[in-house]
Design a protein around this motif. Structure first.
Motif, short mmCIF file in Angstrom:
data_model
loop_
_atom_site.label_atom_id
_atom_site.label_comp_id
_atom_site.label_asym_id
_atom_site.label_seq_id
_atom_site.Cartn_x
_atom_site.Cartn_y
_atom_site.Cartn_z
N ASN A 1 4.73 5.78 -4.60
CA ASN A 1 5.10 5.59 -6.00
C ASN A 1 6.56 5.15 -6.15
O ASN A 1 7.24 5.54 -7.09
CB ASN A 1 4.82 6.86 -6.80
N LEU B 1 -5.36 2.85 -5.34
CA LEU B 1 -5.57 2.28 -4.00
C LEU B 1 -7.04 2.16 -3.63
O LEU B 1 -7.36 1.76 -2.51
CB LEU B 1 -4.83 3.12 -2.95
N GLU C 1 -2.87 13.91 -7.52
CA GLU C 1 -2.46 12.87 -6.56
C GLU C 1 -3.69 12.17 -5.98
O GLU C 1 -3.71 10.94 -5.86
CB GLU C 1 -1.61 13.49 -5.45
N ARG C 2 -4.71 12.92 -5.65
CA ARG C 2 -5.95 12.32 -5.14
C ARG C 2 -6.55 11.38 -6.19
O ARG C 2 -6.93 10.25 -5.87
CB ARG C 2 -6.96 13.41 -4.77
N THR D 1 2.68 1.91 -3.28
CA THR D 1 1.78 2.55 -4.23
C THR D 1 1.57 4.01 -3.86
O THR D 1 1.62 4.90 -4.71
CB THR D 1 0.44 1.80 -4.31
N LEU D 2 1.32 4.29 -2.58
CA LEU D 2 1.13 5.65 -2.12
C LEU D 2 2.32 6.53 -2.49
O LEU D 2 2.16 7.61 -3.05
CB LEU D 2 0.93 5.69 -0.60
N ASP E 1 -5.37 5.41 5.85
CA ASP E 1 -4.95 4.14 5.25
C ASP E 1 -5.82 3.02 5.80
O ASP E 1 -6.63 3.23 6.72
CB ASP E 1 -3.44 3.92 5.45
N LEU F 1 -4.51 8.12 -6.44
CA LEU F 1 -4.72 7.23 -5.30
C LEU F 1 -6.12 6.62 -5.29
O LEU F 1 -6.30 5.47 -4.88
CB LEU F 1 -4.44 7.97 -4.00
N TRP G 1 0.83 -1.20 0.00
CA TRP G 1 0.00 0.00 0.00
C TRP G 1 0.87 1.25 0.00
O TRP G 1 0.65 2.18 -0.78
CB TRP G 1 -0.93 -0.02 1.22
N TYR G 2 1.91 1.27 0.84
CA TYR G 2 2.78 2.45 0.91
C TYR G 2 3.69 2.56 -0.31
O TYR G 2 4.04 3.67 -0.72
CB TYR G 2 3.55 2.49 2.24
#
Length: 125
Positions: free
Chosen positions: A26, A80, A72-73, A23-24, A102, A76, A20-21
């Motif tokens: 990148n 995600l 960015e929003r 991906t967050l 998260d 994600l 997850w992080y």
């Protein structure tokens, strides 16, 4: 004198948390010293640690500066599957910001300077 800093976020499922992080942020972790622990250098001398464990209740948010908060929003939300978060502004504040959570309850915020010159001045929100 402080010369570096680290911020630690704990997740109950480390494998899912690391993914997850990644991906967050990148990018892959910069350092994985042992099982259940990974670190990313966000900017020189500033590290985000993701560790297996019980998340700290009521902490955060950690705020990360970005160039384009809307883009960015959107990234994600797609990558995600996070819910759309509101982006806020106030006349007296030189940034716009928004916060998400998260899957483990850690709050992550993003901010974008309204004037790109401010982002180069080392200002902080």
């Amino acid at each position: 004198m402080i010369v570096e800093m680290t911020i630690q976020i704990r997740v109950t499922n480390f494998t899912a948390g690391q993914q997850w992080y990644q991906t967050l942020l990148n990018k892959q972790p910069d350092y994985v010293p042992h099982e259940g622990f990974a670190e990313w250098e966000l900017i020189p001398g500033c590290w985000l640690q993701v560790a297996e464990g019980q998340p700290a209740e009521g902490s955060g948010p950690i705020r990360l500066g970005v160039i384009n908060i809307e883009a960015e929003r959107d990234r994600l939300m797609k990558q995600l599957q996070i819910e759309r978060f509101d982006i806020h502004t106030r006349e007296e504040v030189p940034v716009k910001w928004g916060t998400l959570t998260d899957p483990w309850g850690n709050r992550i915020g993003f901010f974008q300077y309204l004037n790109p010159i401010d982002s180069r001045s080392g200002g902080c929100f």
